[in-house]
Design a protein around this motif. Structure first.
Motif, PDB file in Angstrom:
ATOM      1  N   TYR A 135      86.835 -45.008  24.166  1.00  0.00           N
ATOM      2  CA  TYR A 135      87.989 -44.554  23.395  1.00  0.00           C
ATOM      3  C   TYR A 135      87.490 -44.228  21.999  1.00  0.00           C
ATOM      4  O   TYR A 135      86.538 -44.838  21.528  1.00  0.00           O
ATOM      5  N   PHE A 136      88.127 -43.252  21.340  1.00  0.00           N
ATOM      6  CA  PHE A 136      87.744 -42.978  19.956  1.00  0.00           C
ATOM      7  C   PHE A 136      88.963 -42.996  19.055  1.00  0.00           C
ATOM      8  O   PHE A 136      90.094 -42.824  19.502  1.00  0.00           O
ATOM      9  N   ASN A 137      88.718 -43.258  17.773  1.00  0.00           N
ATOM     10  CA  ASN A 137      89.781 -43.343  16.779  1.00  0.00           C
ATOM     11  C   ASN A 137      90.200 -41.935  16.392  1.00  0.00           C
ATOM     12  O   ASN A 137      89.476 -41.228  15.720  1.00  0.00           O
ATOM     13  N   ASN A 138      91.388 -41.549  16.829  1.00  0.00           N
ATOM     14  CA  ASN A 138      91.929 -40.221  16.549  1.00  0.00           C
ATOM     15  C   ASN A 138      93.087 -40.393  15.567  1.00  0.00           C
ATOM     16  O   ASN A 138      94.222 -40.560  15.972  1.00  0.00           O
ATOM     17  N   ASP A 139      92.771 -40.422  14.277  1.00  0.00           N
ATOM     18  CA  ASP A 139      93.773 -40.629  13.223  1.00  0.00           C
ATOM     19  C   ASP A 139      94.574 -41.910  13.435  1.00  0.00           C
ATOM     20  O   ASP A 139      95.799 -41.905  13.359  1.00  0.00           O
ATOM     21  N   GLY A 140      93.886 -42.994  13.722  1.00  0.00           N
ATOM     22  CA  GLY A 140      94.545 -44.291  13.853  1.00  0.00           C
ATOM     23  C   GLY A 140      95.078 -44.610  15.236  1.00  0.00           C
ATOM     24  O   GLY A 140      95.637 -45.671  15.448  1.00  0.00           O
ATOM     25  N   VAL A 141      94.894 -43.711  16.191  1.00  0.00           N
ATOM     26  CA  VAL A 141      95.362 -43.929  17.560  1.00  0.00           C
ATOM     27  C   VAL A 141      94.153 -43.926  18.491  1.00  0.00           C
ATOM     28  O   VAL A 141      93.289 -43.060  18.385  1.00  0.00           O
ATOM     29  N   ALA A 142      94.110 -44.889  19.403  1.00  0.00           N
ATOM     30  CA  ALA A 142      93.029 -44.938  20.377  1.00  0.00           C
ATOM     31  C   ALA A 142      93.197 -43.787  21.360  1.00  0.00           C
ATOM     32  O   ALA A 142      94.186 -43.727  22.076  1.00  0.00           O
ATOM     33  N   ASP A 143      92.257 -42.849  21.382  1.00  0.00           N
ATOM     34  CA  ASP A 143      92.326 -41.676  22.256  1.00  0.00           C
ATOM     35  C   ASP A 143      91.329 -41.887  23.398  1.00  0.00           C
ATOM     36  O   ASP A 143      90.146 -42.060  23.182  1.00  0.00           O
ATOM     37  N   GLY A 144      91.822 -41.837  24.620  1.00  0.00           N
ATOM     38  CA  GLY A 144      90.954 -42.045  25.769  1.00  0.00           C
ATOM     39  C   GLY A 144      91.789 -42.391  26.978  1.00  0.00           C
ATOM     40  O   GLY A 144      93.008 -42.322  26.926  1.00  0.00           O
ATOM     41  N   PRO A 145      91.217 -42.738  28.060  1.00  0.00           N
ATOM     42  CA  PRO A 145      89.808 -43.073  28.274  1.00  0.00           C
ATOM     43  C   PRO A 145      88.960 -41.832  28.541  1.00  0.00           C
ATOM     44  O   PRO A 145      89.456 -40.844  29.076  1.00  0.00           O
ATOM     45  N   TYR A 146      87.703 -41.901  28.134  1.00  0.00           N
ATOM     46  CA  TYR A 146      86.732 -40.844  28.396  1.00  0.00           C
ATOM     47  C   TYR A 146      85.477 -41.466  28.982  1.00  0.00           C
ATOM     48  O   TYR A 146      85.073 -42.549  28.568  1.00  0.00           O
ATOM     49  N   GLU A 147      84.880 -40.762  29.905  1.00  0.00           N
ATOM     50  CA  GLU A 147      83.593 -41.186  30.446  1.00  0.00           C
ATOM     51  C   GLU A 147      82.480 -40.629  29.553  1.00  0.00           C
ATOM     52  O   GLU A 147      82.725 -39.823  28.660  1.00  0.00           O
ATOM     53  N   ASP A 148      81.247 -41.024  29.809  1.00  0.00           N
ATOM     54  CA  ASP A 148      80.102 -40.624  28.982  1.00  0.00           C
ATOM     55  C   ASP A 148      79.995 -39.110  28.823  1.00  0.00           C
ATOM     56  O   ASP A 148      79.804 -38.606  27.718  1.00  0.00           O
ATOM     57  N   ALA A 149      80.120 -38.375  29.908  1.00  0.00           N
ATOM     58  CA  ALA A 149      79.977 -36.914  29.856  1.00  0.00           C
ATOM     59  C   ALA A 149      81.069 -36.282  28.993  1.00  0.00           C
ATOM     60  O   ALA A 149      80.824 -35.331  28.248  1.00  0.00           O
ATOM     61  N   ALA A 150      82.275 -36.821  29.063  1.00  0.00           N
ATOM     62  CA  ALA A 150      83.380 -36.287  28.253  1.00  0.00           C
ATOM     63  C   ALA A 150      83.153 -36.566  26.776  1.00  0.00           C
ATOM     64  O   ALA A 150      83.458 -35.721  25.925  1.00  0.00           O
ATOM     65  N   MET A 151      82.603 -37.717  26.444  1.00  0.00           N
ATOM     66  CA  MET A 151      82.308 -38.029  25.044  1.00  0.00           C
ATOM     67  C   MET A 151      81.245 -37.077  24.502  1.00  0.00           C
ATOM     68  O   MET A 151      81.351 -36.593  23.377  1.00  0.00           O
ATOM     69  N   ALA A 152      80.246 -36.779  25.300  1.00  0.00           N
ATOM     70  CA  ALA A 152      79.220 -35.819  24.881  1.00  0.00           C
ATOM     71  C   ALA A 152      79.848 -34.449  24.638  1.00  0.00           C
ATOM     72  O   ALA A 152      79.503 -33.746  23.692  1.00  0.00           O
ATOM     73  N   ALA A 153      80.800 -34.082  25.472  1.00  0.00           N
ATOM     74  CA  ALA A 153      81.484 -32.800  25.315  1.00  0.00           C
ATOM     75  C   ALA A 153      82.309 -32.777  24.029  1.00  0.00           C
ATOM     76  O   ALA A 153      82.348 -31.755  23.325  1.00  0.00           O
ATOM     77  N   LEU A 154      82.949 -33.880  23.709  1.00  0.00           N
ATOM     78  CA  LEU A 154      83.727 -33.952  22.473  1.00  0.00           C
ATOM     79  C   LEU A 154      82.833 -33.800  21.245  1.00  0.00           C
ATOM     80  O   LEU A 154      83.244 -33.233  20.235  1.00  0.00           O
ATOM     81  N   LEU A 155      81.610 -34.279  21.338  1.00  0.00           N
ATOM     82  CA  LEU A 155      80.652 -34.089  20.242  1.00  0.00           C
ATOM     83  C   LEU A 155      80.347 -32.611  20.042  1.00  0.00           C
ATOM     84  O   LEU A 155      80.335 -32.112  18.916  1.00  0.00           O
ATOM     85  N   VAL A 156      80.110 -31.907  21.136  1.00  0.00           N
ATOM     86  CA  VAL A 156      79.802 -30.474  21.061  1.00  0.00           C
ATOM     87  C   VAL A 156      80.979 -29.711  20.466  1.00  0.00           C
ATOM     88  O   VAL A 156      80.798 -28.782  19.682  1.00  0.00           O
ATOM     89  N   GLN A 157      82.185 -30.112  20.795  1.00  0.00           N
ATOM     90  CA  GLN A 157      83.388 -29.441  20.296  1.00  0.00           C
ATOM     91  C   GLN A 157      83.748 -29.874  18.880  1.00  0.00           C
ATOM     92  O   GLN A 157      84.755 -29.448  18.340  1.00  0.00           O
ATOM     93  N   ASN A 158      82.956 -30.756  18.278  1.00  0.00           N
ATOM     94  CA  ASN A 158      83.195 -31.286  16.929  1.00  0.00           C
ATOM     95  C   ASN A 158      84.520 -32.032  16.795  1.00  0.00           C
ATOM     96  O   ASN A 158      85.083 -32.118  15.716  1.00  0.00           O
ATOM     97  N   ARG A 159      85.026 -32.563  17.893  1.00  0.00           N
ATOM     98  CA  ARG A 159      86.231 -33.398  17.823  1.00  0.00           C
ATOM     99  C   ARG A 159      85.875 -34.808  17.375  1.00  0.00           C
ATOM    100  O   ARG A 159      86.717 -35.531  16.852  1.00  0.00           O
ATOM    101  N   ILE A 160      84.623 -35.210  17.631  1.00  0.00           N
ATOM    102  CA  ILE A 160      84.113 -36.485  17.142  1.00  0.00           C
ATOM    103  C   ILE A 160      82.753 -36.232  16.517  1.00  0.00           C
ATOM    104  O   ILE A 160      82.079 -35.253  16.836  1.00  0.00           O
ATOM    105  N   LYS A 161      82.366 -37.122  15.604  1.00  0.00           N
ATOM    106  CA  LYS A 161      81.083 -36.999  14.909  1.00  0.00           C
ATOM    107  C   LYS A 161      80.402 -38.360  14.901  1.00  0.00           C
ATOM    108  O   LYS A 161      80.952 -39.341  15.380  1.00  0.00           O
ATOM    109  N   GLY A 162      79.221 -38.426  14.351  1.00  0.00           N
ATOM    110  CA  GLY A 162      78.454 -39.670  14.331  1.00  0.00           C
ATOM    111  C   GLY A 162      79.151 -40.819  13.632  1.00  0.00           C
ATOM    112  O   GLY A 162      78.931 -41.978  13.946  1.00  0.00           O
TER     113      GLY A 162
END
Length: 105
Positions: free
Chosen positions: A4-31
């Motif tokens: 799950y990731f913090n999306n403006d104070g709300v837990a957004d998920g669930p995501y599997e590993d591949a989906a999290m990697a995709a969110l990185l590419v889309q710049n929806r999440i960062k380091g």
């Protein structure tokens, strides 16, 4: 692993590993984005956890994975951290009512 990731104070998920990697590419999440994994104790920055999906993927792979996300299940994960906002300095009761307490003129 489920994340799950913090999306403006709300837990957004669930995501599997591949989906999290995709969110990185889309710049929806960062380091510095806070994430939590099922079984984890606390929210931490992605870079601090250095999970296996902390690798770049192509944009085509990203679109395919994010669009197959499972339904959101609220209430089963801890709340995402929220930045505490300090209240503004309040004006006294008498000043509000009568205008007392103003500066020298």
């Amino acid at each position: 692993m489920t994340w799950y990731f913090n999306n403006d104070g709300v837990a957004d998920g669930p995501y599997e590993d591949a989906a999290m990697a995709a969110l990185l590419v889309q710049n929806r999440i960062k380091g510095h984005t806070l994430v939590w994994k099922v079984g984890g104790e606390a929210w931490q920055e992605i870079a601090a956890q250095a999970p296996s999906w902390w690798q770049p993927v192509t944009a085509t792979q990203a679109d395919a994975v994010v669009n197959t996300r499972p339904p959101i299940t609220r209430g089963l994960v801890p709340n995402a951290p929220v930045v505490e906002v300090k209240p503004a300095a309040s004006v006294g009761f008498l000043k509000k009512i009568f205008g007392f307490g103003g500066g020298k003129k």
